[in-house]
Design a protein around this motif. Structure first.
Motif, PDB file in Angstrom:
ATOM      1  N   SER A  89      50.358  60.222  33.180  1.00 46.85           N
ATOM      2  CA  SER A  89      51.011  59.120  32.825  1.00 46.85           C
ATOM      3  C   SER A  89      52.095  59.034  34.079  1.00 46.85           C
ATOM      4  N   GLY A 125      54.614  53.378  33.058  1.00 52.52           N
ATOM      5  CA  GLY A 125      53.918  53.374  31.881  1.00 52.52           C
ATOM      6  C   GLY A 125      52.446  53.554  31.696  1.00 52.52           C
ATOM      7  N   PHE A 153      47.990  50.388  30.755  1.00 57.34           N
ATOM      8  CA  PHE A 153      49.333  50.570  30.294  1.00 57.34           C
ATOM      9  C   PHE A 153      49.140  51.170  28.736  1.00 57.34           C
ATOM     10  N   ASP A 158      59.434  49.338  28.220  1.00 60.51           N
ATOM     11  CA  ASP A 158      59.404  50.430  29.236  1.00 60.51           C
ATOM     12  C   ASP A 158      59.453  51.690  28.845  1.00 60.51           C
ATOM     13  N   THR A 159      58.881  52.139  27.864  1.00 66.57           N
ATOM     14  CA  THR A 159      58.825  53.445  27.288  1.00 66.57           C
ATOM     15  C   THR A 159      57.696  54.106  27.949  1.00 66.57           C
ATOM     16  N   ILE A 160      57.505  55.442  28.551  1.00 63.62           N
ATOM     17  CA  ILE A 160      56.405  55.970  29.003  1.00 63.62           C
ATOM     18  C   ILE A 160      55.840  57.144  28.010  1.00 63.62           C
ATOM     19  N   MET A 178      54.639  58.170  22.472  1.00 64.19           N
ATOM     20  CA  MET A 178      55.889  57.376  22.920  1.00 64.19           C
ATOM     21  C   MET A 178      56.883  56.957  21.872  1.00 64.19           C
TER      22      MET A 178
END
Length: 114
Positions: A31, A36, A53, A74-76, A92
């Motif tokens: 990841s 992301g 993504f 914008d979360t990974i 996530m």
């Protein structure tokens, strides 16, 4: 390998947040810490085969529980695992997603020049 010998290394153009190897070593999933994106490599050659993504995989997955909202864009992926049969799971922002590598974008194979 199991004796600790490096068999192959592959530089990346991104910062790896999480990395997981399938039990048989056939696939390696990573990841991206900044974008992301989840990427899948062939285990022996470390050739990139699939990517997508993570948020797109979550949005595409069948929900087994009603979600109030999807994770922020914008979360990974904070947790990652991959199985030899192409099953990929990640988490996530409190959402767990189980999907298949076939749901990801397959990258074109490099062609050998004659």
């Amino acid at each position: 390998d199991s004796s600790g010998k490096v068999r192959k290394s592959q530089p990346t153009h991104y910062i790896i947040a999480r990395m997981a190897c399938s039990p048989n070593g056939g696939m390696l999933a990573t990841s991206d810490a900044e974008s992301g994106v989840i990427r899948v490599y062939h285990g022996d050659t470390l050739v990139l085969t699939h990517q997508k993504f993570a948020i797109d995989l979550v949005a595409d997955a069948t929900q087994v529980q009603l979600l109030a909202d999807l994770p922020p864009l914008d979360t990974i992926a904070r947790a990652l695992t991959v199985h030899a049969k192409g099953v990929l799971a990640f988490a996530m922002s409190g959402v767990v997603c189980v999907t298949d590598v076939s749901r990801m974008d397959e990258l074109p194979r490099p062609r050998k020049l004659l």
